[in-house]
Design an enzyme around this catalytic site. Structure first.
Site, mmCIF file in Angstrom:
data_model
loop_
_atom_site.group_PDB
_atom_site.id
_atom_site.type_symbol
_atom_site.label_atom_id
_atom_site.label_comp_id
_atom_site.label_asym_id
_atom_site.label_seq_id
_atom_site.Cartn_x
_atom_site.Cartn_y
_atom_site.Cartn_z
ATOM 1 N N LEU A 170 50.691 32.453 31.285
ATOM 2 C CA LEU A 170 49.461 31.686 31.088
ATOM 3 C C LEU A 170 50.345 30.724 30.879
ATOM 4 O O LEU A 170 49.545 28.598 30.712
ATOM 5 C CB LEU A 170 48.848 32.260 30.239
ATOM 6 C CG LEU A 170 47.949 33.521 30.394
ATOM 7 C CD1 LEU A 170 47.102 33.779 28.814
ATOM 8 C CD2 LEU A 170 47.264 33.372 31.262
ATOM 9 N N ARG A 340 47.025 36.996 34.411
ATOM 10 C CA ARG A 340 45.957 37.827 34.208
ATOM 11 C C ARG A 340 45.520 39.387 33.971
ATOM 12 O O ARG A 340 45.490 40.313 33.672
ATOM 13 C CB ARG A 340 45.132 37.815 34.886
ATOM 14 C CG ARG A 340 43.262 38.324 33.925
ATOM 15 C CD ARG A 340 41.972 37.838 33.830
ATOM 16 N NE ARG A 340 41.992 37.258 35.429
ATOM 17 C CZ ARG A 340 40.794 36.940 36.395
ATOM 18 N NH1 ARG A 340 39.849 36.835 35.419
ATOM 19 N NH2 ARG A 340 40.557 37.135 37.708
ATOM 20 N N VAL A 462 39.373 37.024 26.394
ATOM 21 C CA VAL A 462 40.336 35.783 26.805
ATOM 22 C C VAL A 462 40.677 35.851 28.139
ATOM 23 O O VAL A 462 39.908 36.784 29.084
ATOM 24 C CB VAL A 462 41.189 35.333 26.359
ATOM 25 C CG1 VAL A 462 41.715 35.374 24.417
ATOM 26 C CG2 VAL A 462 42.298 37.002 26.117
ATOM 27 N N GLU A 463 40.827 35.331 28.423
ATOM 28 C CA GLU A 463 41.196 34.845 30.736
ATOM 29 C C GLU A 463 40.336 34.903 31.456
ATOM 30 O O GLU A 463 40.608 36.609 32.090
ATOM 31 C CB GLU A 463 42.531 35.914 30.203
ATOM 32 C CG GLU A 463 43.504 35.776 29.800
ATOM 33 C CD GLU A 463 43.887 33.653 30.626
ATOM 34 O OE1 GLU A 463 43.469 33.467 31.786
ATOM 35 O OE2 GLU A 463 44.167 33.035 30.070
ATOM 36 N N GLY A 464 38.763 35.248 30.250
ATOM 37 C CA GLY A 464 37.503 35.548 31.546
ATOM 38 C C GLY A 464 36.947 36.826 30.669
ATOM 39 O O GLY A 464 37.445 37.867 31.260
#
Length: 787
Positions: A170, A340, A462-464
């Protein structure tokens, strides 16, 4: 894409009449298709710029095969092979082992930080530069090595794993590698690879989590002292590594009211902001505010805010320079989506593998009612879930890594990976907490599970967030991107006058639906004609023999059922297109489609993984258990679609074509679950296989190391005692020695930590003494009240 709605509308009547009168002349062909075309334009979803960037990023891989309705296990087994290079394996065996031995999870939680020695070791040994190419000073590792490193560290310390994974997935390193100017690459990449710079990336703000379109962070192009730049105002939160970062990647919305840009454009832009002066910000960025920390449920990794108010940022700080302004969202979707699917799933796999090793071992060691709790059916039920999850996540991770090694970057599969690996990882940890009971809720050096119990909800968020990924992204993006014909038809509509292209794609979709309807019917018939114990294929249908394998060939049996479900999914997805743009916001329905798609991916990943490791003793039982759940989950999602499809009659018609007999799949039998639970709690080849990348300390008093050693010792001691009871004899001196050693180890393992004080606070002092009094009751009065 609207063929089924057209079938139930008045438009189809007009189209039908036109079809009868159709001649080869072009004007009549236009007359036929125009009503349908205009109708489709009204109901098809509008695609925003951010959605278009997502659709155009990355590549299509196995997800396209799933939407086709005809994936091939043989093809993916031949095509995808995950491998570690000798250098990557050496790093896992040496540097990663050294790092894990340095980690003390309990002390890290108390200090809320990694130790200075750990920070130094991570940076000096290029843990933050694993994916940076070698010619820039990095390790140049592939996705599989990246996942394996994060996975092994996470089993020891979530905080350390997050610290290592963020720069590799990320952080701005990959953005620089793909889009940076030569000067930016030459300066930053070696510094990032060697750990001189610590990166973070600021995307999330108070109003925009997954919704980038609502981003308030803004930059305005300006010219100051002869330098082209931007006045940027932003407020970012939940930014991992921000409190210690030396360089901040920043996404913001750029505007150019005075038309000063000569290259690039307005829109979401990504810049790299150093915390100290350098050649890209010669005067520094004095308005940059970092350092404040969030407290993510007590997890000790660095996470905090990044803020500024109208700070001047030179245009040279934009990744890729001025010509890359306005292309930030495309850049993010292209680069960050891959990570991801690697790092966060690795956390889920680490959790599940550790559960098999530590909790499975604890269940063998811990006794109640004079038997190991691993022999109790209530515990076996949970152990079976942990075992199946571990196998499924490992299969999904390994398969995805192999797809990435084939130079693919599939964002749809990445979303599925993040969603299901973290969900299953959390489930494994939760089931583990139920098994180890008080040992799981008592924090201290002996508790190897508490950090992951706290950390898995963070991975899910996190991350969607998983709820958004399931209900909006994985199927919604997959349908538009991975369907063999839909995106082409949307493009034909978007052009405004491409009647010929539209006509061709409508025909393709109709043909696609009919083909998968036929596959659904024939494959349904195929799987019905075979019992699980019947080995021979019926002579009356030799062309279906490949589908009709018995469960004695467990892989072929489940391949036939997965093939059937793939055709079911593809057909039902085409029927779903009858909703047009309504499908985009029908989240209940989209989530169920997502469940089917995800379980198809997981199922084929398990079959592929089984093929790669078919010589492991006991793996057939593991595949059987994992696939039983996958079939049931896919079936229940399809049933939910049939029962809730908003267009009258289409739901029942879909069920008639795919599941005419109703529900056919059942959860795994108690016998199978008990068998798997026994195998993963005993010193077996399958247990070793499922725990192959878990770090086991060389320290004699480490709780996980003690459990790993105790499994075989306690298992052997229990067998000796059982034999003595059956033979009605006393153990020999040698046997008694083994029993005593096992019992001593067992006694150590079941102990939990206690402390004189917590948080250095005295918990019993004079202030605990009551300042009030109470008079005793006369015994006679108490006795009378009792009677």
């Amino acid at each position: 894409s609207t063929f089924l709605r057209v079938m139930r509308s008045s438009v189809v009547k007009a189209a039908g009449r036109a079809l009868v009168q159709r001649t080869p002349k072009h004007k009549h062909a236009r007359t036929f298709i125009a009503p349908v075309y205009n109708f489709a334009k009204r109901i098809m979803p509008k695609i925003s710029d951010t959605e278009r960037a997502a659709l155009e990023s990355g590549t299509i891989a196995f997800d396209k095969d799933l939407f086709s309705g005809d994936p091939s296990l043989k093809e993916i087994c031949q095509k995808y092979k995950p491998v570690l290079t000798a250098e990557e394996q050496s790093f896992l065996n040496n540097e990663v082992e050294v790092l894990c031995e340095m980690l003390d999870g309990h002390q890290i939680d108390k200090d809320q930080n990694l130790s200075p020695k750990v920070w130094q070791y991570i940076r000096e040994n290029k843990f933050m530069g694993m994916v940076i190419p070698k010619h820039f000073g990095g390790k140049g590792f592939g996705a599989h090595a990246h996942a394996k490193v994060v996975e092994k560290i996470a089993g020891r310390s979530l905080a350390c794993a997050v610290t290592v994974m963020v720069p590799n997935s990320l952080g701005p390193g990959e953005l620089l590698h793909h889009y940076g100017t030569p000067e930016q690459k030459a300066y930053y990449l070696p510094r990032l690879a060697h750990g001189i710079d610590i990166p973070c990336f600021g995307l999330t703000g108070p109003t925009n989590g997954s919704d980038a379109a609502s981003m308030r962070d803004e930059g305005v192009v300006c010219m100051e002292n002869g330098v082209l730049g931007m006045r940027v105002t932003f407020n970012k939160r939940y930014i991992t590594l921000a409190p210690v970062a030396t360089v901040v990647g920043l996404a913001f919305r750029l505007s150019d009211p005075n038309k000063l840009l000569t290259k690039g454009k307005e829109g979401i832009t990504v810049a790299l902001l150093p915390t100290e002066k350098n050649q890209f910000a010669p005067n520094g960025l004095p308005g940059l505010k970092i350092g404040n920390r969030h407290d993510p449920l007590g997890a000790a990794f660095m996470n905090g805010t990044v803020q500024s108010e109208s700070m001047f940022v030179p245009m040279s700080c934009v990744i890729g320079g001025e010509e890359r302004t306005g292309f930030g969202w495309n850049m993010l979707m292209e680069c960050l989506g891959e990570g991801r699917g690697i790092s966060l799933p690795a956390l889920g796999l680490a959790s599940s593998r550790l559960a098999v090793l530590g909790v499975g071992g604890y269940a063998r060691v811990r006794k109640q009612f004079k038997v190991p709790i691993a022999a109790m059916e209530g515990i076996q039920e949970k152990l079976a879930i942990i075992g199946a999850n571990t196998f499924t996540i490992a299969a999904a991770q390994s398969f995805f890594d192999a797809i990435l090694a084939d130079k693919q970057k599939p964002p749809v599969l990445s979303a599925i990976m993040k969603l299901h690996c973290t969900e299953r990882g959390r489930q494994s940890v939760n089931e583990s907490m139920d098994i180890i009971g008080g040992a799981g809720i008592s924090k201290g050096p002996s508790n190897f599970l508490a950090g992951l119990y706290v950390g898995m909800p963070i991975a899910i968020t996190v991350e969607g967030a998983n709820v958004l990924t399931r209900s909006l992204i994985s199927f919604g993006q997959g349908l538009n991107r991975s369907h063999p014909h839909l995106l082409n038809m949307i493009e034909a509509i978007r052009k405004g006058n491409d009647l010929k292209g539209f006509n061709a794609e409508v025909s393709n979709i109709l043909r696609h639906a009919m083909v998968n309807l036929g596959r659904s019917l024939t494959r349904f018939a195929g799987v019905q004609l075979k019992s699980k114990s019947d080995v021979s294929a019926p002579s009356i249908l030799p062309h279906l023999a490949w589908q009709l394998k018995s469960k004695s060939d467990v892989s072929a049996y489940y391949e036939a059922h997965m093939s059937r479900l793939a055709a079911n999914f593809a057909f039902c997805a085409d029927v779903g297109l009858s909703l047009g743009g309504g499908l985009k916001t029908a989240e209940f329905l989209s989530a169920r489609y997502s469940d089917v798609l995800s379980n198809l991916y997981l199922g084929y990943a398990c079959l592929w993984y089984h093929a790669q490791n078919k010589n492991v003793k006991g793996i057939d039982q593991m595949l059987d258990l994992a696939m039983s759940r996958i079939l049931v989950d896919a079936q229940e999602a399809l049933m939910g679609i049939f029962q809730n499809f908003p267009v009258p009659l289409l739901g029942p018609l879909m069920q008639l074509a795919t599941f005419p007999r109703g529900r056919e799949y059942n959860p795994a039998s108690d016998k199978l679950r008990a068998k798997v639970a026994d195998v993963i709690t005993s010193p077996t080849e399958l247990r070793a296989f499922l725990t192959e990348n878990v770090f086991v300390s060389k320290k004699a008093d480490d709780r996980v190391a003690m459990i790993a050693r105790a499994v075989s010792e306690c298992y052997e001691a229990d067998r000796i005692m059982l034999a003595c009871r059956k033979e009605r004899r006393q153990p020999t001196k040698a046997e008694q020695g083994k029993i005593d050693a096992a019992e001593a180890l067992r006694e150590q393992i079941i102990q939990v930590d206690s402390f004189p004080t917590l948080a250095n606070k005295v918990h019993k002092d004079k202030w605990m003494e009551p300042t009030w009094k109470v008079q005793p009751i006369d015994p006679k009065v108490a006795a009378a009240a009792h009677h």
